[in-house]
Design a protein around this motif. Structure first.
Motif, mmCIF file in Angstrom:
data_model
loop_
_atom_site.group_PDB
_atom_site.id
_atom_site.type_symbol
_atom_site.label_atom_id
_atom_site.label_comp_id
_atom_site.label_asym_id
_atom_site.label_seq_id
_atom_site.Cartn_x
_atom_site.Cartn_y
_atom_site.Cartn_z
ATOM 1 N N LEU A 8 0.625 -3.339 0.877
ATOM 2 C CA LEU A 8 -0.270 -3.026 -0.234
ATOM 3 C C LEU A 8 0.509 -2.466 -1.415
ATOM 4 O O LEU A 8 1.684 -2.117 -1.300
ATOM 5 C CB LEU A 8 -1.319 -1.997 0.203
ATOM 6 N N GLY A 9 -0.169 -2.388 -2.564
ATOM 7 C CA GLY A 9 0.428 -1.801 -3.756
ATOM 8 C C GLY A 9 1.545 -2.629 -4.338
ATOM 9 O O GLY A 9 2.451 -2.087 -4.986
ATOM 10 N N GLU A 10 1.500 -3.952 -4.133
ATOM 11 C CA GLU A 10 2.622 -4.789 -4.547
ATOM 12 C C GLU A 10 2.417 -5.423 -5.930
ATOM 13 O O GLU A 10 2.862 -6.533 -6.182
ATOM 14 C CB GLU A 10 2.898 -5.841 -3.483
ATOM 15 N N ASN A 31 1.483 -0.705 4.594
ATOM 16 C CA ASN A 31 2.849 -0.601 4.102
ATOM 17 C C ASN A 31 2.773 -0.550 2.578
ATOM 18 O O ASN A 31 2.410 -1.550 1.947
ATOM 19 C CB ASN A 31 3.687 -1.817 4.518
ATOM 20 N N VAL A 32 3.091 0.585 1.984
ATOM 21 C CA VAL A 32 2.901 0.769 0.541
ATOM 22 C C VAL A 32 4.228 0.592 -0.195
ATOM 23 O O VAL A 32 5.210 1.282 0.103
ATOM 24 C CB VAL A 32 2.316 2.160 0.243
ATOM 25 N N ALA A 33 4.251 -0.335 -1.146
ATOM 26 C CA ALA A 33 5.446 -0.564 -1.956
ATOM 27 C C ALA A 33 5.826 0.707 -2.698
ATOM 28 O O ALA A 33 4.962 1.432 -3.203
ATOM 29 C CB ALA A 33 5.192 -1.706 -2.941
ATOM 30 N N CYS A 34 7.127 0.969 -2.775
ATOM 31 C CA CYS A 34 7.624 2.245 -3.295
ATOM 32 C C CYS A 34 8.378 2.121 -4.608
ATOM 33 O O CYS A 34 9.139 3.024 -4.981
ATOM 34 C CB CYS A 34 8.539 2.891 -2.255
ATOM 35 N N GLY A 35 8.208 1.001 -5.325
ATOM 36 C CA GLY A 35 8.765 0.901 -6.648
ATOM 37 C C GLY A 35 9.993 0.039 -6.800
ATOM 38 O O GLY A 35 10.362 -0.316 -7.919
ATOM 39 N N PHE A 36 10.662 -0.326 -5.704
ATOM 40 C CA PHE A 36 11.916 -1.079 -5.838
ATOM 41 C C PHE A 36 11.708 -2.589 -5.834
ATOM 42 O O PHE A 36 12.483 -3.315 -6.444
ATOM 43 C CB PHE A 36 12.893 -0.685 -4.733
ATOM 44 N N ALA A 46 -2.929 5.123 -6.714
ATOM 45 C CA ALA A 46 -4.214 4.497 -6.390
ATOM 46 C C ALA A 46 -4.235 3.962 -4.966
ATOM 47 O O ALA A 46 -5.267 4.041 -4.275
ATOM 48 C CB ALA A 46 -4.500 3.373 -7.384
ATOM 49 N N THR A 47 -3.104 3.422 -4.517
ATOM 50 C CA THR A 47 -3.048 2.851 -3.167
ATOM 51 C C THR A 47 -3.172 3.936 -2.106
ATOM 52 O O THR A 47 -3.922 3.788 -1.127
ATOM 53 C CB THR A 47 -1.753 2.058 -2.980
ATOM 54 N N VAL A 48 -2.447 5.033 -2.290
ATOM 55 C CA VAL A 48 -2.546 6.133 -1.328
ATOM 56 C C VAL A 48 -3.959 6.710 -1.330
ATOM 57 O O VAL A 48 -4.528 6.996 -0.266
ATOM 58 C CB VAL A 48 -1.505 7.223 -1.647
ATOM 59 N N VAL A 58 -0.871 5.815 5.980
ATOM 60 C CA VAL A 58 0.046 5.446 4.906
ATOM 61 C C VAL A 58 1.461 5.269 5.462
ATOM 62 O O VAL A 58 1.988 6.151 6.142
ATOM 63 C CB VAL A 58 0.063 6.532 3.812
ATOM 64 N N GLY A 59 2.079 4.125 5.155
ATOM 65 C CA GLY A 59 3.468 3.885 5.527
ATOM 66 C C GLY A 59 4.267 3.450 4.319
ATOM 67 O O GLY A 59 3.727 2.887 3.361
ATOM 68 N N ALA A 60 5.567 3.719 4.340
ATOM 69 C CA ALA A 60 6.449 3.348 3.231
ATOM 70 C C ALA A 60 7.039 1.962 3.465
ATOM 71 O O ALA A 60 7.397 1.609 4.599
ATOM 72 C CB ALA A 60 7.573 4.376 3.090
ATOM 73 N N HIS A 61 7.164 1.209 2.375
ATOM 74 C CA HIS A 61 7.663 -0.168 2.434
ATOM 75 C C HIS A 61 8.868 -0.305 1.497
ATOM 76 O O HIS A 61 8.803 -0.956 0.449
ATOM 77 C CB HIS A 61 6.531 -1.110 2.011
ATOM 78 N N PRO A 62 10.003 0.324 1.866
ATOM 79 C CA PRO A 62 11.168 0.308 0.983
ATOM 80 C C PRO A 62 11.887 -1.033 1.002
ATOM 81 O O PRO A 62 11.803 -1.784 1.973
ATOM 82 C CB PRO A 62 12.053 1.408 1.576
#
Length: 257
Positions: A8-10, A31-36, A46-48, A58-62
């Protein structure tokens, strides 16, 4: 039992990808996109918030620092760069999680980084170094391979991801997206593959072999035509087959992990 997760958040700025609102109704983890590779501070926020509102973990998607290539290009990074990039991205998402009264529950490397950590021990160790130094209660989402082994060796919990719409080679790795047939589009086949992964613990390879596969969480995609309807169908068929859909932590606890 099985967890249902999606990326999500992509989006980025005014650009969006996938229907996050619809997917959130079907998931137990994100899996939330983290900006990279995608995502920005507004989208992450908004996604969180959406995850918290729907009780989705909530999970991180680096990823590699590859915004233009959506994190799908190989980059010649050192293991130290991988470690610090992962640390940076997970830390950013933790800030938003804390702001909404929750925490990051897992880490799932994205795209090309996710492919490489399955086969490169140095990259796998770099991700594990970042995760373990930050919060050793974090679950590492991975396919069977180097990252899963390195995480277990460090005492971290591992959730094995089943990806029903991607073709598997005979050795259990994914067929690269650069090759024909890497992504499966037939909805009936994807639904069948998902049920077999979860209920039988096998997946058919491109060579016709039934490969043993652990499936703690099923990765659903929302960025292709008909994806939301397919995700809903998969959830419905799993429930009809007697599968209980629940959070990843409960799935792992139920297996003694």
């Amino acid at each position: 039992m099985v967890d249902l997760v999606a990326d999500l958040g992509e989006g980025f700025g005014a650009y969006t990808m996938g229907d996050d609102e619809a997917l959130l109704e079907l998931l137990t983890s994100a899996n939330v996109a983290c900006g990279f590779h995608a995502g920005d501070p507004r989208i992450m926020d908004a996604t969180v918030r959406g995850c918290v509102d729907r009780n989705v973990a909530v999970g991180a998607h680096p990823s590699f620092p590859d915004l233009a290539g959506f994190g799908r290009r190989a980059m010649d990074l050192t293991p130290e760069e991988v470690r610090t990039d992962v640390l940076y991205q997970v830390g950013a998402l933790q800030a938003f999680a804390t702001a909404y009264g929750t925490r990051v529950r897992h880490v799932a490397p994205h795209g090309r980084l996710g492919n490489l950590v399955a086969v490169r021990p140095d990259y796998a160790r770099a991700v594990v170094d970042a995760v373990s130094s930050l919060d050793d209660s974090l679950i590492v989402l991975a396919q069977d391979g180097e990252l899963a082994e390195a995480a277990r060796d460090r005492g971290l919990r591992v959730g094995i991801v089943g990806i029903a719409d991607r073709a598997y080679r005979d050795d259990g790795t994914l067929v690269p997206r650069s090759e024909s047939g890497a992504v499966i589009h037939d909805a009936d086949e994807i639904a069948r593959r998902t049920l077999r992964m979860v209920t039988e613990g096998v997946v058919s390879s491109v060579g016709g072999k039934d490969l043993p596969v652990v499936c703690d969480t099923v990765l659903l995609h929302g960025d292709t035509p008909g994806a939301i309807a397919l995700a809903g169908r998969i959830r419905g068929e799993l429930l009809a087959a007697g599968v209980r859909i629940t959070g990843l932590e409960e799935v792992l606890n139920g297996k003694g992990h």
